[in-house]
Write a protein that holds these residues in place. Structure first.
Motif, PDB file in Angstrom:
ATOM      1  N   GLU A  18       0.834  -1.216   0.000  1.00  0.00           N
ATOM      2  CA  GLU A  18       0.000   0.000   0.000  1.00  0.00           C
ATOM      3  C   GLU A  18       0.861   1.256   0.000  1.00  0.00           C
ATOM      4  O   GLU A  18       0.545   2.230  -0.680  1.00  0.00           O
ATOM      5  CB  GLU A  18      -0.961   0.012   1.198  1.00  0.00           C
ATOM      6  N   GLU A  19       1.967   1.227   0.748  1.00  0.00           N
ATOM      7  CA  GLU A  19       2.857   2.386   0.817  1.00  0.00           C
ATOM      8  C   GLU A  19       3.605   2.616  -0.496  1.00  0.00           C
ATOM      9  O   GLU A  19       3.905   3.744  -0.845  1.00  0.00           O
ATOM     10  CB  GLU A  19       3.919   2.175   1.905  1.00  0.00           C
ATOM     11  N   ARG A  20       3.938   1.533  -1.191  1.00  0.00           N
ATOM     12  CA  ARG A  20       4.887   1.631  -2.297  1.00  0.00           C
ATOM     13  C   ARG A  20       4.303   1.504  -3.700  1.00  0.00           C
ATOM     14  O   ARG A  20       4.977   1.875  -4.662  1.00  0.00           O
ATOM     15  CB  ARG A  20       5.966   0.550  -2.145  1.00  0.00           C
ATOM     16  N   ILE A  21       3.105   1.008  -3.862  1.00  0.00           N
ATOM     17  CA  ILE A  21       2.612   0.701  -5.205  1.00  0.00           C
ATOM     18  C   ILE A  21       2.669   1.910  -6.144  1.00  0.00           C
ATOM     19  O   ILE A  21       3.062   1.800  -7.297  1.00  0.00           O
ATOM     20  CB  ILE A  21       1.195   0.055  -5.182  1.00  0.00           C
ATOM     21  N   TYR A  81       5.369   4.743 -10.638  1.00  0.00           N
ATOM     22  CA  TYR A  81       6.080   5.944 -11.090  1.00  0.00           C
ATOM     23  C   TYR A  81       7.426   5.569 -11.725  1.00  0.00           C
ATOM     24  O   TYR A  81       7.821   6.116 -12.747  1.00  0.00           O
ATOM     25  CB  TYR A  81       6.283   6.887  -9.891  1.00  0.00           C
ATOM     26  N   PHE A  82       8.135   4.628 -11.131  1.00  0.00           N
ATOM     27  CA  PHE A  82       9.467   4.235 -11.593  1.00  0.00           C
ATOM     28  C   PHE A  82       9.440   3.339 -12.828  1.00  0.00           C
ATOM     29  O   PHE A  82      10.330   3.410 -13.659  1.00  0.00           O
ATOM     30  CB  PHE A  82      10.216   3.487 -10.483  1.00  0.00           C
ATOM     31  N   MET A  83       8.435   2.490 -12.944  1.00  0.00           N
ATOM     32  CA  MET A  83       8.479   1.412 -13.944  1.00  0.00           C
ATOM     33  C   MET A  83       8.252   1.897 -15.369  1.00  0.00           C
ATOM     34  O   MET A  83       7.518   2.844 -15.612  1.00  0.00           O
ATOM     35  CB  MET A  83       7.446   0.343 -13.611  1.00  0.00           C
ATOM     36  N   ASP A  84       8.918   1.179 -16.276  1.00  0.00           N
ATOM     37  CA  ASP A  84       8.606   1.331 -17.696  1.00  0.00           C
ATOM     38  C   ASP A  84       7.499   0.353 -18.066  1.00  0.00           C
ATOM     39  O   ASP A  84       6.657   0.644 -18.892  1.00  0.00           O
ATOM     40  CB  ASP A  84       9.850   1.077 -18.553  1.00  0.00           C
TER      41      ASP A  84
END
Length: 158
Positions: A128-131, A136-139
């Motif tokens: 929940e904190e990181r999804i 945002y980071f992923m291609d």
């Protein structure tokens, strides 16, 4: 080309990273492993003695060093996405390894690896904190339940 693997603890970043590197004949780097070797400490010890922010700074330094390399696969720590400016240092393809949380929880329960943040939070809370940060980071995102299938999908996308 550089390929960065991101995802929650237990998502298979190291295992898949090694297999993908072998398939592509690339070098393989695991940021957590590099930090442990240089610090002469395990990750959980670094967290306990110096704290998470210190560890995140070590992580950032490893990312900076890896910028000089090419044709490598980099398995990152699950929290590398906690510093948004790391995205600029990750100059390659960033793949989020997604695993259903029930399978992830089972993997973690069967693992001997000590994961410091999972002493304080559940995998569900970390998710929940990181999804949003992973997104945002992923291609792109790959489901990593079956490693061979995941590698085939990655090779198709890249």
């Amino acid at each position: 080309m550089k390929i960065y693997l991101i995802g929650l603890p237990g998502s298979g970043k190291t295992q898949l990273g090694k297999a993908l590197a072998k398939k592509l004949n690339y070098g393989f780097y695991d940021t957590d492993h590099i930090i442990e070797l240089r610090s002469f400490m395990f990750i959980d010890e670094i967290f306990k003695v110096y704290g998470e922010e210190y560890f995140r700074d070590l992580e950032k330094n490893v990312l900076k060093e890896l910028q000089a390399k090419d044709n490598i696969i980099i398995s990152t720590g699950g929290g590398i996405i906690k510093h948004k400016d790391n995205k600029e240092l990750m100059d390659g393809i960033c793949i989020y390894l997604d695993v259903p949380l029930d399978i992830l929880n089972e993997r973690l329960n069967n693992s001997n690896t000590i994961r410091p943040l999972l002493k304080e939070k559940t995998i569900y809370e970390l998710y929940e904190e990181r999804i949003k940060l992973y997104e945002y980071f992923m291609d792109f995102k790959i489901e990593n339940i079956d490693i061979d299938k995941a590698i085939r999908e990655i090779l198709e996308k890249i």
